[in-house]
Design an enzyme around this catalytic site. Structure first.
Site, PDB file in Angstrom:
ATOM      1  N   SER A  17       0.164  34.869  29.281  1.00 28.08           N
ATOM      2  CA  SER A  17      -0.728  34.984  28.124  1.00 28.08           C
ATOM      3  C   SER A  17      -0.975  33.622  27.498  1.00 28.08           C
ATOM      4  CB  SER A  17      -0.111  35.909  27.073  1.00 28.08           C
ATOM      5  OG  SER A  17       1.017  35.281  26.475  1.00 28.08           O
ATOM      6  N   CYS A  18      -1.946  33.551  26.597  1.00 29.64           N
ATOM      7  CA  CYS A  18      -2.220  32.298  25.892  1.00 29.64           C
ATOM      8  C   CYS A  18      -1.002  31.868  25.079  1.00 29.64           C
ATOM      9  CB  CYS A  18      -3.437  32.453  24.989  1.00 29.64           C
ATOM     10  SG  CYS A  18      -3.336  33.836  23.814  1.00 29.64           S
ATOM     11  N   THR A  19      -0.292  32.826  24.496  1.00 27.81           N
ATOM     12  CA  THR A  19       0.866  32.488  23.669  1.00 27.81           C
ATOM     13  C   THR A  19       2.024  31.986  24.515  1.00 27.81           C
ATOM     14  OG1 THR A  19       0.182  34.124  22.021  1.00 27.81           O
ATOM     15  CG2 THR A  19       2.458  33.361  21.913  1.00 27.81           C
TER      16      THR A  19
ATOM     17  N   ARG B 135      -2.636  48.242  14.869  1.00 24.40           N
ATOM     18  CA  ARG B 135      -3.859  47.715  15.476  1.00 24.40           C
ATOM     19  C   ARG B 135      -5.049  48.629  15.203  1.00 24.40           C
ATOM     20  NH1 ARG B 135      -2.630  44.421  21.070  1.00 24.40           N
ATOM     21  NH2 ARG B 135      -0.475  43.823  20.597  1.00 24.40           N
TER      22      ARG B 135
ATOM     23  N   THR C  90       4.417  41.440  20.734  1.00 29.25           N
ATOM     24  CA  THR C  90       3.993  40.457  21.727  1.00 29.25           C
ATOM     25  C   THR C  90       5.117  40.285  22.726  1.00 29.25           C
ATOM     26  OG1 THR C  90       3.332  38.165  22.152  1.00 29.25           O
ATOM     27  CG2 THR C  90       4.780  38.534  20.282  1.00 29.25           C
ATOM     28  N   GLY C  91       4.741  40.191  23.976  1.00 28.99           N
ATOM     29  CA  GLY C  91       5.750  39.967  25.009  1.00 28.99           C
ATOM     30  C   GLY C  91       5.883  38.504  25.365  1.00 28.99           C
TER      31      GLY C  91
ATOM     32  N   ARG D 214      -1.447  39.390  13.650  1.00 25.03           N
ATOM     33  CA  ARG D 214      -2.871  39.205  13.913  1.00 25.03           C
ATOM     34  C   ARG D 214      -3.588  39.004  12.573  1.00 25.03           C
ATOM     35  NH1 ARG D 214      -4.417  41.428  18.932  1.00 25.03           N
ATOM     36  NH2 ARG D 214      -2.758  40.960  20.430  1.00 25.03           N
TER      37      ARG D 214
ATOM     38  N   ASN E 152      -6.311  29.653  21.481  1.00 26.79           N
ATOM     39  CA  ASN E 152      -5.968  30.762  22.364  1.00 26.79           C
ATOM     40  C   ASN E 152      -7.102  31.181  23.298  1.00 26.79           C
ATOM     41  OD1 ASN E 152      -6.455  31.691  19.376  1.00 26.79           O
ATOM     42  ND2 ASN E 152      -7.275  33.366  20.635  1.00 26.79           N
TER      43      ASN E 152
END
Length: 233
Positions: free
Chosen positions: A49-51, A95, A108-109, A131, A213
């Site tokens: 992921s981006c993170t 969400r 988040t993973g 978020r 991101n």
């Protein structure tokens, strides 16, 4: 997952690069961290992921220089298409709330996924996401306990050294008092905000890192695709 991505192989594709965390046994590669381990035998791979792409490079530096015992991460992340613009239905009840009007705590993973590219950190990191109503650019707040006593200037020096050498183009260090919009279209995976680095009691380290991101992550997708192409046989 491998079954879903495998449909592209069945349709004639030679390789599949997933621009999201992979599921199951799909190999995960992060440029600057473990991409040099890519094997041409891998037909389906994940760019994480981006993170994770933001987190893994500077976590690697921290672990190599100071030894990470354990830690937690919070990413304050621009809202995404997996949220609702108006209060509506969603399997994640948070969400489901209006994305442009709320700070939305969610899972988040990314922290756990670091162990996929840095196996020695398995079980040592965890985290959550907040978020927020911004269109782009996110920021990671990492707090870790380290085994080697240190201080903020030494931590920043380690980041600067890596940014000039093995992580050049992947990691950067910023000394200016900037805000999120200033990091739009940043090509690097993560930018350390040096003025916000803290050390408590000489073994608890707090690091803040900015990342675009969207654009920044896209650069790493291209980099990984280039690695795949250069290893074509």
């Amino acid at each position: 997952d491998r079954e879903g991505a495998g449909k592209h192989i069945q349709a004639g594709a030679k390789k599949v690069l997933i621009t999201a965390p992979g599921k199951g046994d799909i190999p995960t590669y992060v440029v600057g961290v473990n991409a040099e381990l890519y094997s041409h035998e891998d037909t389906i791979i994940s760019n994480a992921s981006c993170t994770t792409n933001c987190l893994a490079p500077f976590v690697k530096v921290l672990d190599q220089k100071f030894g990470i015992i354990k830690g937690t991460m919070t990413t304050t992340h621009s809202y995404t298409g997996d949220q609702r613009l108006l209060d509506a239905s969603h399997r994640d009840l948070r969400r489901a709330r209006a994305a442009a009007l709320n700070i939305v705590p969610t899972s988040t993973g990314a922290a756990k996924a670091v162990a996929l590219v840095l196996p020695n950190l398995k079980g040592k990191l965890n985290g959550i996401a907040l978020r927020v109503p911004t269109p782009n650019v996110s920021v990671v707040d990492l707090v870790v306990q380290v085994s080697k006593k240190t201080f903020a200037e030494e931590v920043n020096a380690a980041f600067r050294d890596a940014a000039e050498k093995e992580l050049k183009g992947i990691l950067d260090v910023c000394d200016e008092p900037l805000v999120s919009v200033d990091f739009r279209c940043s090509d690097v995976s993560s930018t350390i905000d040096s003025s916000l680095t803290m050390v408590m009691g000489d073994d608890m380290v707090k690091v803040i890192a900015w990342y675009d991101n969207e654009w920044g992550y896209s650069q790493r997708v291209v980099d990984l695709a280039d690695i795949v192409a250069n290893n074509w046989k």
